[in-house]
Design an enzyme around this catalytic site. Structure first.
Site, short mmCIF file in Angstrom:
data_model
loop_
_atom_site.label_atom_id
_atom_site.label_comp_id
_atom_site.label_asym_id
_atom_site.label_seq_id
_atom_site.Cartn_x
_atom_site.Cartn_y
_atom_site.Cartn_z
N ARG A 158 0.81 -1.22 0.00
CA ARG A 158 0.00 0.00 0.00
C ARG A 158 0.85 1.27 0.00
NH1 ARG A 158 -4.08 -1.38 4.63
NH2 ARG A 158 -2.35 -2.73 5.17
N LYS A 176 8.46 -1.30 3.19
CA LYS A 176 7.71 -0.32 3.98
C LYS A 176 8.50 0.23 5.17
CE LYS A 176 4.14 -1.67 6.64
NZ LYS A 176 2.73 -1.96 6.98
N GLN A 190 11.45 -14.65 7.55
CA GLN A 190 10.19 -15.38 7.57
C GLN A 190 9.80 -15.60 6.11
OE1 GLN A 190 6.67 -13.19 8.62
NE2 GLN A 190 5.58 -14.99 9.36
N GLU A 248 -9.23 -10.53 17.45
CA GLU A 248 -9.05 -9.74 16.23
C GLU A 248 -10.41 -9.30 15.72
OE1 GLU A 248 -6.02 -8.64 14.99
OE2 GLU A 248 -5.50 -9.47 16.94
N ASN A 308 -5.45 -3.62 21.26
CA ASN A 308 -4.06 -4.09 21.26
C ASN A 308 -3.20 -3.15 20.42
OD1 ASN A 308 -1.68 -5.54 21.15
ND2 ASN A 308 -2.46 -7.05 19.68
N TYR A 330 28.79 31.64 -2.87
CA TYR A 330 29.02 30.20 -2.75
C TYR A 330 30.41 29.95 -2.19
CZ TYR A 330 30.10 25.38 -3.70
OH TYR A 330 30.49 24.08 -3.55
C1 UD1 Z 1 -1.97 -6.54 14.67
C2 UD1 Z 1 -2.54 -7.29 15.87
C3 UD1 Z 1 -3.74 -6.53 16.41
C4 UD1 Z 1 -3.33 -5.12 16.80
C5 UD1 Z 1 -2.68 -4.42 15.61
C6 UD1 Z 1 -2.05 -3.12 16.07
C7 UD1 Z 1 -2.11 -9.68 15.53
C8 UD1 Z 1 -2.69 -10.97 15.10
N1 UD1 Z 1 -2.94 -8.62 15.45
O1 UD1 Z 1 -2.94 -6.55 13.65
O2 UD1 Z 1 -4.27 -7.17 17.55
O3 UD1 Z 1 -4.44 -4.39 17.24
O4 UD1 Z 1 -1.60 -5.22 15.07
O5 UD1 Z 1 -1.52 -2.44 14.99
O6 UD1 Z 1 -0.98 -9.63 15.97
N2 UD1 Z 1 4.09 -9.44 10.31
C9 UD1 Z 1 5.10 -10.28 9.96
N3 UD1 Z 1 4.81 -11.52 9.49
C10 UD1 Z 1 3.53 -11.95 9.37
C11 UD1 Z 1 2.49 -11.09 9.74
C12 UD1 Z 1 2.79 -9.85 10.21
O7 UD1 Z 1 6.29 -9.91 10.06
O8 UD1 Z 1 3.35 -13.08 8.95
C13 UD1 Z 1 4.40 -8.11 10.83
C14 UD1 Z 1 3.96 -6.99 9.90
O9 UD1 Z 1 5.02 -6.62 9.04
C15 UD1 Z 1 3.64 -5.89 10.85
C16 UD1 Z 1 3.20 -6.62 12.11
O10 UD1 Z 1 3.70 -7.91 12.02
O11 UD1 Z 1 4.77 -5.12 11.16
C17 UD1 Z 1 1.70 -6.62 12.32
O12 UD1 Z 1 1.06 -7.25 11.23
P1 UD1 Z 1 -0.28 -6.65 10.62
O13 UD1 Z 1 -0.66 -7.52 9.48
O14 UD1 Z 1 -0.13 -5.21 10.40
O15 UD1 Z 1 -1.29 -6.92 11.82
P2 UD1 Z 1 -2.64 -6.15 12.12
O16 UD1 Z 1 -3.74 -6.73 11.33
O17 UD1 Z 1 -2.42 -4.69 12.02
#
Ligand code: UD1
Ligand code: MG
Length: 453
Positions: A18, A25, A78, A158, A173, A352
């Site tokens: 995005r 990012k 990962q 969630e 959270n 300059y």
């Molecule tokens: C997550 C939380 C949510 C919280 C919110 C706050 C979980 C399941 N949910 O949701 O409770 O309110 O953040 O912003 O934790 N990432 C990885 N690998 C993955 C998935 C995610 O590295 O497989 C990293 C992403 O790059 C990011 C972070 O983890 O930095 C959070 O992932 P994101 O998908 O943004 O979670 P949210 O849906 O925002």
């Protein structure tokens, strides 16, 4: 607290599509520093000694970038993005080393406050197994909700798994979690892919730990701590909050900002008390300003050192290596790069100065140019103490002007000038009495003749 060992795991495997960018990012910057580096700094400020970076998309670029802001961090890839718990477990080898405290942070949540981290660590020290840093918001949509029963945190739900009743909860959270090292792997390994998307949620360890009788706690921090960046509009929002915090900090430490909302700091700007910054000033990286300086409006400053009581601008541009000593003055429409301007020297107008030293008390006239570049290499100009450079002079480097040297206006100086010498480097003036009038008459007659013909 400091005796407790601590590992920070920073999740940064997000795809970041995005952002519409070729750059991962978390490498997009706030105040000139990648957002993930802000998270690293916060972890360090909270006393976390070890760092694990979980990366995915753009792993090579991330590794290279991380060397700059987190040289000691261990990177874990990962391979598949299967959720936040899965991401944390990519750093299994680091967790297994055994730490008292494990902090889990998101690389795209740059405004996290070290105090919130420290508060969470304190709860671990008091015996909690899991600490969740929450925040309250009127618009909780998209966030995991903190489900409490009898004042105890029992689960994080969630958004997409919430009942209508649970969706009304405004305690959310923030994404920052602290886990007791000795329980971390046990808890994480119990997270299954319970949801439709087959994702492993880190947040599920709350329910798992609570059900097993562990002490699970929620702390509360301000909304900024949870501000996740997913697009460039949110990036600008975070930049705005960061700048606001920094301006306030500068003012409280004795710096006058006349219109604070128009002054932009870099992550590393150092600025001493009693300095006055007028409106519309930009600080790029690497600026150090001592006390009592005046930075006038519309100046653009990066990589510069400014000693006490200097005067800069308005409309000055100081580039990397500009080194202004006490009471030096660089005025309007002047550019200074890689040059020392010694005590009390003045570079006041339309000039300059690049690859140079200007001796103490020297005066550089309007429109002076150090010609430092021949298209291939850079050359040095040395101007002695107390020298006077007449307006509109070109100093063709390499060249030196001795102490007290005096350069006539409009000179092109190609040979060095000894101490106290006067140098002219321009054509001698000829004045022909009456010739101006004669010329005008001749030209006007010629024009009239052309019109007739
Ligand atoms: C997550 C939380 C949510 C919280 C919110 C706050 C979980 C399941 N949910 O949701 O409770 O309110 O953040 O912003 O934790 N990432 C990885 N690998 C993955 C998935 C995610 O590295 O497989 C990293 C992403 O790059 C990011 C972070 O983890 O930095 C959070 O992932 P994101 O998908 O943004 O979670 P949210 O849906 O925002
Ligand atoms: Mg998010």
């Amino acid at each position: 607290m400091s005796q407790r060992s601590c590992l920070s795991i920073i999740l940064a495997a997000g795809e970041g599509t995005r952002m519409k960018s070729a750059v991962p990012k978390v490498l997009h910057t706030i105040a000139g520093l990648p957002m993930v580096a802000h998270v690293v700094k916060a972890a360090e400020a909270a006393g976390s000694g070890e760092l694990a970076l979980v990366i995915g998309h753009g792993a090579d670029e991330m590794r290279k970038a991380a060397l700059k802001f987190a040289p000691r961090a261990e990177a874990f890839v990962q391979e598949k993005r299967l959720g936040t718990a899965h991401a944390v477990l990519a750093a299994r080898a680091a967790i297994s080393k055994g730490y008292d405290d494990i902090l889990v942070m998101f690389g795209d949540t740059p405004l996290i406050d070290p105090q919130a981290l420290a508060a969470a660590r304190l709860k671990l020290a008091e015996g909690a197994a899991v600490v969740v840093v929450g925040f309250r918001t009127e618009n909780p949509s998209g966030y995991g909700r903190l489900i409490e029963k009898a004042g105890k945190l029992v689960a994080i739900r969630e958004e997409k798994d919430c009942s209508d009743e649970e969706k009304k909860i405004t305690f959310c959270n923030g994404g920052l979690m602290a886990v007791a090292g000795r329980h971390a792997l046990k808890l994480l390994d119990q997270v299954g892919s319970k949801n439709a998307k087959g994702e492993y949620y880190l947040t599920d360890i709350v329910e798992i730990a609570a059900a097993q009788g562990f002490d699970v706690v929620a702390t509360e921090a301000s909304f900024e701590n949870a501000l996740g960046i997913n697009n460039r509009a949110e990036l600008a929002q975070a930049e705005g909050i960061w700048q606001q915090r920094r301006r306030r900090e500068a003012m409280l430490s004795g710096v006058t900002l006349i219109a604070p909302e128009t002054v932009f700091f870099s992550h590393d700007t150092e600025i001493g008390a009693d300095t006055v910054v007028e409106p519309n000033v930009w600080f790029g990286p690497g600026v150090k300003i001592a006390t009592g300086a005046k930075i006038h409006a519309f100046s653009h400053i990066e990589g510069a050192t400014i000693a006490s009581n200097c005067d800069v601008g308005p409309f000055a541009r100081l580039r990397p290596g500009a080194d202004l000593r006490t009471k030096a003055k660089v005025g309007n429409f002047c550019e200074v790069k890689q040059a020392i301007v010694e005590e009390g020297a003045k570079v006041n107008h339309l000039t300059y100065i690049g690859d140079a030293r200007i001796g103490a008390g020297a005066n550089i006239g309007a429109g002076t140019i150090t010609c430092n570049y021949d298209g291939y290499s850079k050359f040095f100009t040395d101007i002695g103490e107390g020298a006077f450079i007449g307006s509109n002079s070109s100093l063709v480097a390499p060249v030196s002007i001795g102490k007290g040297g005096y350069i006539a206006s409009g000179s092109v100086i190609t040979e060095s000038v000894p101490d106290d010498a006067l140098a002219f480097g321009r054509a001698r003036q000829r004045t022909l009495p009456g010739k101006g009038k004669e010329l005008r008459e001749r030209f006007s007659q010629a024009a009239a003749a052309r019109k007739k013909g």
